[in-house]
Design a protein around this motif. Structure first.
Motif, PDB file in Angstrom:
ATOM      1  N   GLU A 110       0.837  -1.210   0.000  1.00 32.25           N
ATOM      2  CA  GLU A 110       0.000   0.000   0.000  1.00 32.25           C
ATOM      3  C   GLU A 110       0.868   1.256   0.000  1.00 32.25           C
ATOM      4  O   GLU A 110       0.609   2.193  -0.749  1.00 32.25           O
ATOM      5  N   LEU A 111       1.897   1.274   0.828  1.00 29.90           N
ATOM      6  CA  LEU A 111       2.778   2.445   0.872  1.00 29.90           C
ATOM      7  C   LEU A 111       3.490   2.643  -0.463  1.00 29.90           C
ATOM      8  O   LEU A 111       3.641   3.778  -0.924  1.00 29.90           O
ATOM      9  N   ASP A 112       3.891   1.556  -1.108  1.00 29.99           N
ATOM     10  CA  ASP A 112       4.530   1.654  -2.417  1.00 29.99           C
ATOM     11  C   ASP A 112       3.548   2.164  -3.472  1.00 29.99           C
ATOM     12  O   ASP A 112       3.906   2.988  -4.312  1.00 29.99           O
ATOM     13  N   ILE A 113       2.318   1.701  -3.414  1.00 27.47           N
ATOM     14  CA  ILE A 113       1.265   2.156  -4.343  1.00 27.47           C
ATOM     15  C   ILE A 113       1.061   3.659  -4.204  1.00 27.47           C
ATOM     16  O   ILE A 113       0.949   4.385  -5.192  1.00 27.47           O
ATOM     17  N   ILE A 114       1.029   4.139  -2.956  1.00 24.89           N
ATOM     18  CA  ILE A 114       0.840   5.569  -2.700  1.00 24.89           C
ATOM     19  C   ILE A 114       2.071   6.355  -3.162  1.00 24.89           C
ATOM     20  O   ILE A 114       1.945   7.364  -3.861  1.00 24.89           O
ATOM     21  N   LYS A 115       3.246   5.887  -2.785  1.00 26.32           N
ATOM     22  CA  LYS A 115       4.491   6.590  -3.107  1.00 26.32           C
ATOM     23  C   LYS A 115       4.703   6.713  -4.617  1.00 26.32           C
ATOM     24  O   LYS A 115       5.080   7.778  -5.115  1.00 26.32           O
ATOM     25  N   THR A 116       4.449   5.626  -5.353  1.00 26.34           N
ATOM     26  CA  THR A 116       4.685   5.620  -6.802  1.00 26.34           C
ATOM     27  C   THR A 116       3.529   6.229  -7.588  1.00 26.34           C
ATOM     28  O   THR A 116       3.671   6.469  -8.787  1.00 26.34           O
ATOM     29  N   GLY A 117       2.398   6.461  -6.923  1.00 24.86           N
ATOM     30  CA  GLY A 117       1.257   7.056  -7.608  1.00 24.86           C
ATOM     31  C   GLY A 117       0.423   6.081  -8.420  1.00 24.86           C
ATOM     32  O   GLY A 117      -0.423   6.504  -9.206  1.00 24.86           O
ATOM     33  N   ARG A 118       0.645   4.761  -8.232  1.00 21.95           N
ATOM     34  CA  ARG A 118      -0.216   3.797  -8.939  1.00 21.95           C
ATOM     35  C   ARG A 118      -1.676   4.047  -8.595  1.00 21.95           C
ATOM     36  O   ARG A 118      -2.549   3.886  -9.430  1.00 21.95           O
ATOM     37  N   ILE A 119      -1.907   4.421  -7.337  1.00 19.61           N
ATOM     38  CA  ILE A 119      -3.200   4.980  -6.937  1.00 19.61           C
ATOM     39  C   ILE A 119      -2.879   6.298  -6.238  1.00 19.61           C
ATOM     40  O   ILE A 119      -2.108   6.324  -5.283  1.00 19.61           O
ATOM     41  N   TRP A 120      -3.457   7.370  -6.750  1.00 17.03           N
ATOM     42  CA  TRP A 120      -3.319   8.667  -6.087  1.00 17.03           C
ATOM     43  C   TRP A 120      -4.692   9.003  -5.515  1.00 17.03           C
ATOM     44  O   TRP A 120      -5.640   9.237  -6.250  1.00 17.03           O
ATOM     45  N   TYR A 121      -4.787   8.981  -4.200  1.00 21.33           N
ATOM     46  CA  TYR A 121      -6.020   9.330  -3.490  1.00 21.33           C
ATOM     47  C   TYR A 121      -6.131  10.852  -3.518  1.00 21.33           C
ATOM     48  O   TYR A 121      -5.917  11.531  -2.520  1.00 21.33           O
ATOM     49  N   LYS A 122      -6.463  11.383  -4.673  1.00 22.90           N
ATOM     50  CA  LYS A 122      -6.396  12.816  -4.954  1.00 22.90           C
ATOM     51  C   LYS A 122      -7.262  13.652  -4.008  1.00 22.90           C
ATOM     52  O   LYS A 122      -6.821  14.649  -3.466  1.00 22.90           O
ATOM     53  N   ASN A 123      -8.488  13.234  -3.812  1.00 26.23           N
ATOM     54  CA  ASN A 123      -9.393  13.991  -2.947  1.00 26.23           C
ATOM     55  C   ASN A 123     -10.431  13.046  -2.355  1.00 26.23           C
ATOM     56  O   ASN A 123     -11.040  12.265  -3.079  1.00 26.23           O
ATOM     57  N   THR A 124     -10.602  13.145  -1.060  1.00 24.54           N
ATOM     58  CA  THR A 124     -11.600  12.328  -0.370  1.00 24.54           C
ATOM     59  C   THR A 124     -12.626  13.243   0.270  1.00 24.54           C
ATOM     60  O   THR A 124     -12.290  14.043   1.147  1.00 24.54           O
ATOM     61  N   LYS A 125     -13.855  13.160  -0.208  1.00 20.57           N
ATOM     62  CA  LYS A 125     -14.956  13.917   0.397  1.00 20.57           C
ATOM     63  C   LYS A 125     -15.667  12.988   1.368  1.00 20.57           C
ATOM     64  O   LYS A 125     -16.266  11.995   0.971  1.00 20.57           O
TER      65      LYS A 125
END
Length: 121
Positions: free
Chosen positions: A41-56
């Motif tokens: 999960e940390l690698d996914i976030i760091k590399t931008g494979r998933i960017w949690y751009k905005n959470t409402k």
């Protein structure tokens, strides 16, 4: 609730330095496309494979059971997933455990829901 809110911001900011101590070493994350552990999960976030751009966050409920806290968030997540923009409604279940003075995230589960979904409090 505050820690959960901070977590969403750290995810949007791709701030793995703040997320790393929050996630328990044995934590699991359940997404629509799979289940993995902390390091992935940390690698996914760091590399931008998933960017949690905005959470409402539309709705939140918290229950505490001794040293365990469960947080339910009904959210609209705006994300970039493998280069594609996605806007998805989720109820996210976060399970935390008090370890010493800190709360550790044990599990983070995304459940796809309709935008009319309500969390019973």
């Amino acid at each position: 609730m505050q820690l959960s809110k901070q977590k969403w911001q750290w995810m949007a900011d791709k701030d793995v330095d703040k997320l790393e101590p929050l996630f328990d070493n044995k934590s699991k994350i359940v997404h629509m496309s799979g289940t993995w552990k902390k390091e992935e999960e940390l690698d996914i976030i760091k590399t931008g494979r998933i960017w949690y751009k905005n959470t409402k966050v539309h709705d939140v409920a918290v229950e505490i059971f001794g040293k365990t806290a469960i947080v339910w968030n009904r959210i609209t997540l705006e994300a970039i997933v493998r280069g594609n923009e996605a806007v998805t409604e989720f109820t996210v279940t976060e399970t935390y455990q008090k370890q010493g003075k800190n709360w550790k995230l044990l599990a983070l589960t995304f459940s796809s829901v309709r935008d009319t979904h309500k969390i019973e409090k």
